[in-house]
Design a protein around this motif. Sequence first.
Motif: not given
Length: 215
Positions: A146-155
């Motif tokens: 889920p690392f990149k999905t978490v990055e997207i949520s931050k974005h």
Amino acid sequence: MKFKGIIFDLDGTLVNSLEDIADAMNSVLQSLNFPTHSYDAYQYFIGSGLRNLVTKALPATHNEETQIDQCYHLMVAVYRDNCTRKTKAYEGIFELLDELKSRNIKLSVFSNKADDLTKEITAALFPDYFNPILGLTTESLKKPNPFKTVEISKHFGLKAEEIIFIGDSGIDMQTATNANMCAVGVSWGYRPEEELISNGAKYVLNQPADLIAIL
């Protein structure tokens, strides 16, 4: 909970890219005098990145790492030149995206396809809808990590619970669950509905417009 952001898988969710992917891999297999595969078979090769697809497509007798590396680079080279030849958006996708955009819902794409190809295809077919557009850069970070999905949520500036993750495979549903997002499957992709539900889909869409009811 009011959903304010949506992350889409690409292949089998937004676009039907199966024939372009299969054609590229089959051309490599033919050049090496290896058996080719049907489009139906490729439905089960897609979803975990192109290198994994190459591994599945090669005959078991020629599946060592050096052969996989060689064929992966050959396949990507062929596919890069043909990645939008037959690939097209599924019926109803553009209408859905326009509706979501009119509601000011933030939209992103996250695919296990190589990052440059993900960006190229998405930009060619869907200009001005998605930000960010992310593909695979590091094997360890591919879905269901889920690392990149978490990055997207931050974005997005949103909490995970405010985001829907939409995909056509069990891996997509696992990714959503791992990120604490709402897992939504689509029945028009490459995997059966049973796989989506068994891997955590909260909803399964039979057509793109079905998403509006969830919102």
